[in-house]
Scaffold this motif. Structure first.
Motif, PDB file in Angstrom:
ATOM      1  N   ARG A   5       0.861  -1.178   0.000  1.00  0.00           N
ATOM      2  CA  ARG A   5       0.000   0.000   0.000  1.00  0.00           C
ATOM      3  C   ARG A   5       0.899   1.231   0.000  1.00  0.00           C
ATOM      4  N   ARG A  13      -2.848   3.637  -1.470  1.00  0.00           N
ATOM      5  CA  ARG A  13      -3.409   3.000  -2.656  1.00  0.00           C
ATOM      6  C   ARG A  13      -2.953   1.544  -2.703  1.00  0.00           C
ATOM      7  N   PRO A  14      -3.847   0.604  -3.036  1.00  0.00           N
ATOM      8  CA  PRO A  14      -3.456  -0.804  -3.093  1.00  0.00           C
ATOM      9  C   PRO A  14      -2.654  -1.117  -4.358  1.00  0.00           C
ATOM     10  N   ASP A  31      -8.828  -1.256  -1.244  1.00  0.00           N
ATOM     11  CA  ASP A  31      -7.700  -1.395  -0.322  1.00  0.00           C
ATOM     12  C   ASP A  31      -7.403  -2.878  -0.137  1.00  0.00           C
ATOM     13  N   THR A  63      -4.844  -3.200   5.545  1.00  0.00           N
ATOM     14  CA  THR A  63      -5.547  -2.192   6.327  1.00  0.00           C
ATOM     15  C   THR A  63      -5.532  -2.599   7.796  1.00  0.00           C
TER      16      THR A  63
END
Length: 276
Positions: A5, A13-14, A31, A63
């Motif tokens: 990320r 941002r993934p 994500d 996350t």
């Protein structure tokens, strides 16, 4: 596959990495979440746009997990240096999920802290709900991947202020640098033979392998599933090898110290200690 990320904290941002190239996953998922991992992630980068991540901050590769479960004294040599008898069943404690930060973010020394310690660990991220697994052989199907983790600890809070449980010394803000990548099991292979290392200000501290684990990854996932439901995106820190400050062989961390940890195939971290 490797997931990461990129971007400012709270606005990452993934990204997927394959064969040394980076691909934007924004059109596939918002994500790197438990739901994304439970759905199988991505199996190919075909059709995904490339992305240049040069100069961008790396966040934790997942996350905020629903839970961070940690295993204490899971390396025989570390148990010995702690003055403890190796456990006959896994020691479990919780770490606040909001401790998770990026692999190069600063680690904050809490107010009143005098014994801040480092702990390089193999992290396991759950990919499928694990509830009452029948045996350790079932664990592999529930693992999304592996990640480099540093279970930063404040030993006075953990041991002298504990009230009988360790989480006070584990849950201070920024106390779990994670990443740089979440690496899928097919790329890692056997997690039972990975080399772990740590350095403080360039000086070696820990250097061991996961072969010294008392309870291996499969056993831990199975064991935990007997007591709690593991959900996609949850993080398990599997313990640290010998060579920490608690051993008495090294000074604890102070403002400005640089901690570097790494695990073969899972990358490296570099964190600077700062006063909170």
């Amino acid at each position: 596959m490797r997931y990461l990320r990129v971007g400012p904290a709270g606005a990452e941002r993934p990204v997927a990495e394959s064969d040394g190239r980076h691909y934007d996953l924004s059109a596939v998922t918002g994500d790197i979440t438990g739901a994304f991992l439970a759905a199988g992630g991505v199996t190919t980068t075909a059709g995904l746009p490339g992305i240049d991540i040069t100069g961008q901050r790396l966040g934790a590769p997942i996350t905020r997990p629903g839970v961070v479960l940690c295993i204490g004294q899971n390396y025989a040599a570390h148990a010995a240096e702690s003055g403890a008898t190796p456990p006959t069943t896994p020691i479990i404690f919780y770490k606040a999920p909001n401790t998770v930060i990026g692999p190069y973010d600063d680690v904050l020394i809490p107010r009143g802290a005098t014994r801040v310690d480092w702990e390089v660990e193999l992290g396991v991220v759950i990919g499928r709900t694990a509830r009452y697994l029948d045996s350790p052989a079932d664990a592999a199907a529930h693992i999304a991947g592996y990640v480099l983790s540093d279970d930063v600890s404040e030993r006075e809070f953990q041991l002298d202020h504990s009230g009988g449980q360790w989480s006070k010394g584990k849950s201070c803000e920024t106390f779990n640098p994670l990443g740089p990548w979440l690496v899928t099991p097919d790329e890692v292979g056997d997690p039972g033979g990975l080399r772990l290392r740590s350095r403080v200000n360039g000086e070696p501290r820990q250097d061991s392998t996961t072969t010294d684990m008392i309870f291996d990854v499969a056993y831990l996932v199975w064991h935990l599933s007997q007591y709690t439901v593991l959900e996609p995106g949850d993080l398990i820190n599997t313990g640290t090898p010998e060579g920490v400050g608690l051993s008495g062989r090294f000074p604890y961390l102070t403002d400005g110290d640089v901690v570097e940890v790494e695990i073969d195939g899972l990358g490296a971290q570099r964190n600077v200690l700062r006063l909170a």
